[in-house]
Design a protein around this motif. Structure first.
Motif, short mmCIF file in Angstrom:
data_model
loop_
_atom_site.label_atom_id
_atom_site.label_comp_id
_atom_site.label_asym_id
_atom_site.label_seq_id
_atom_site.Cartn_x
_atom_site.Cartn_y
_atom_site.Cartn_z
N SER A 192 0.87 -1.24 -0.10
CA SER A 192 0.03 -0.07 -0.02
C SER A 192 0.87 1.25 -0.15
N ARG A 193 2.10 1.36 0.88
CA ARG A 193 2.72 2.32 0.64
C ARG A 193 3.57 2.74 -0.59
N LYS A 194 3.98 1.57 -1.37
CA LYS A 194 4.59 1.75 -2.59
C LYS A 194 3.27 2.18 -3.69
N VAL A 195 2.03 1.77 -3.41
CA VAL A 195 1.13 2.25 -4.26
C VAL A 195 0.72 3.90 -3.99
N LEU A 196 0.80 4.13 -2.70
CA LEU A 196 0.62 5.67 -2.41
C LEU A 196 1.75 6.45 -3.25
N GLU A 197 2.99 5.82 -3.32
CA GLU A 197 4.13 6.56 -3.76
C GLU A 197 4.19 6.37 -5.24
N HIS A 198 3.47 5.69 -5.82
CA HIS A 198 3.48 5.50 -7.27
C HIS A 198 4.35 4.49 -7.73
N ASP A 199 4.97 3.71 -6.67
CA ASP A 199 6.02 2.74 -7.19
C ASP A 199 5.86 1.56 -7.35
N HIS A 200 4.89 1.41 -8.50
CA HIS A 200 3.96 -0.07 -8.65
C HIS A 200 5.00 -1.07 -9.01
N ALA A 201 6.08 -0.70 -9.99
CA ALA A 201 6.99 -1.75 -10.29
C ALA A 201 7.68 -2.51 -9.30
N THR A 202 7.78 -2.15 -8.12
CA THR A 202 8.44 -2.72 -7.13
C THR A 202 7.51 -3.47 -6.13
N VAL A 203 6.23 -3.29 -6.36
CA VAL A 203 5.31 -4.25 -5.58
C VAL A 203 5.42 -5.68 -5.84
#
Length: 408
Positions: free
Chosen positions: A116-127
């Motif tokens: 969820s933190r990565k989604v909020l940071e728009h860091d989708h590729a590392t989910v």
């Protein structure tokens, strides 16, 4: 009746009291609190938890631990313990006749929060592509079935803080219905996360005894102010008694009754008269073909919240016609392990029957005068216990009661 007589032949425990059954029993019997300030929770208002001590998942489980969240680590380690304790070999059993049922109160916070933190940071590729498989409620049951070559029913059940007890009841039903010959069943929870702590504290459910964290979990005490968030796992091996006898397996205790009910009242508070608790209790006794006079001990839910303890106490007084047997709550020592609590406390009930001693309730300094129960405190109480109940209740009005009997 031979098909309804269910034997408990193995126990696996990882709790704040220790990473195995013996150490947990010792800690609970010594009434040693395990609550402490948890630095991993950061600046949440109530950073108190009870953690499993010295738990090294990689050392216990091997190199595949990277694909699991902590609740699966705990459940799998407890399952290995339980199966070994039962004297069973997963490499040689008929896996199609083995079931696994694991109660889990909530989904894992670890992977979901990180993603969820990565989604909020728009860091989708590392989910992580393992975000969902790691975190869903069935992950622990799935990992156990994979590791132990189990090909029968594999189930995850969730009835909030009654989940572990419900899982044992479901597993017993599977055995009676001949859906399996062996069941590995119990509960697990790894909720020591800032989100869980913040959510429960906002509800007013957690103890805020920051000046004395070891004394924060105090079931039935006049100064109780809420529960303490805890992690743990308890898995039991269940078999039909005739099957255990056929393989000459030592029987730790018999699981002779199960009752469940719903309050249908409130999303968090118990029914004020305890009617749901009473329904589950009377159903469990009827299932075991016993009466209240046969019950020598009650392992109570006893969370340490003001309302829960008061309602449970009044209900037990009514059920036992004003003369309830000796009562204890392990949560003074272990904290509240949520979905694991019912299974951990069932295991402690088995040990009570084996040792013929009731463990004390930690941190019980002054019994609430409104709770008119014989609550064991300070030291274990040696006494004859032929049959006991272990009681579990959860948010949403879920109630589960188990009846255990001493093996000859």
């Amino acid at each position: 009746m031979s098909t309804r007589r269910i034997a408990i032949t193995g126990i696996g425990l990882l709790t704040p009291g220790g990473i195995d059954t013996a150490s947990t029993w010792h800690t609970v019997c010594s009434a040693t609190p395990t609550a402490a300030i948890d630095p991993s929770l950061g600046d949440v208002p109530v950073p108190i938890t009870c953690r499993v001590p010295d738990f090294d998942a990689k050392a216990l489980l091997g190199r595949d631990v990277w694909r699991m969240d902590r609740f699966s680590h705990l459940a799998l380690a407890a399952a290995h313990q339980a199966v070994a304790d039962a004297g069973l070999d997963p490499t040689s059993w008929d896996g199609a006749r083995v079931a696994v049922v694991v109660g889990v109160g909530t989904e894992s916070r670890d992977s979901i929060f990180a993603a969820s933190r990565k989604v909020l940071e728009h860091d989708h590729a590392t989910v992580s592509p393992l975000t969902i498989p790691r975190s869903t409620s069935n992950a622990a049951a799935a990992e156990i079935s994979i590791a132990l070559h189990i090909h029968g029913p594999s189930l995850a059940v969730s009835t909030a803080c009654a989940s572990g007890a419900t899982a044992l009841g479901v597993a017993r039903d599977l055995l009676i219905a001949d859906r399996c010959d062996i069941a590995v069943a119990g509960g697990v929870e790894a909720p020591c996360h800032p989100l869980s702590s913040l959510g429960f504290s906002r509800m007013g459910a957690l103890s805020s005894r920051l000046h004395d964290p070891r004394g924060a979990s105090r079931p039935f005490d006049v100064d109780r102010d809420g529960f303490v968030l805890a992690e743990g796992a308890g898995l039991l091996v269940l078999e039909r008694a005739r099957d255990a006898a056929a393989r000459r397996a030592p029987v730790r205790a018999y699981f002779s009754g199960y009752g469940a009910s719903s309050d249908g009242h409130h999303y968090a508070a118990p029914h004020p008269t305890g009617l749901g608790i009473e329904r589950a209790f009377t159903a469990a006794l009827a299932d075991a073909d016993l009466s209240v006079t046969d019950i020598h001990h009650v392992n109570a839910h006893g969370t340490g919240t003001p309302m829960n303890d008061r309602v449970e106490g009044a209900t037990l007084r009514r059920l036992f016609h004003g003369h309830p047997p000796a009562v204890t709550s392990a949560k003074g020592t272990t904290g509240h392990t949520l979905g694991a609590a019912g299974a951990i406390e069932a295991a402690l009930g088995v040990l009570t029957l084996q040792h013929q001693a009731i463990p004390p309730t930690a941190n019980l300094d002054r019994l609430d005068p409104d709770i008119d129960l014989d609550v064991v405190s300070k030291t274990p109480r040696p006494c004859r216990v032929d049959a006991l109940t272990t009681n579990s209740y959860g948010f949403g009005g879920h109630n589960a009661v188990l009846v255990l009997e001493r093996a000859p």
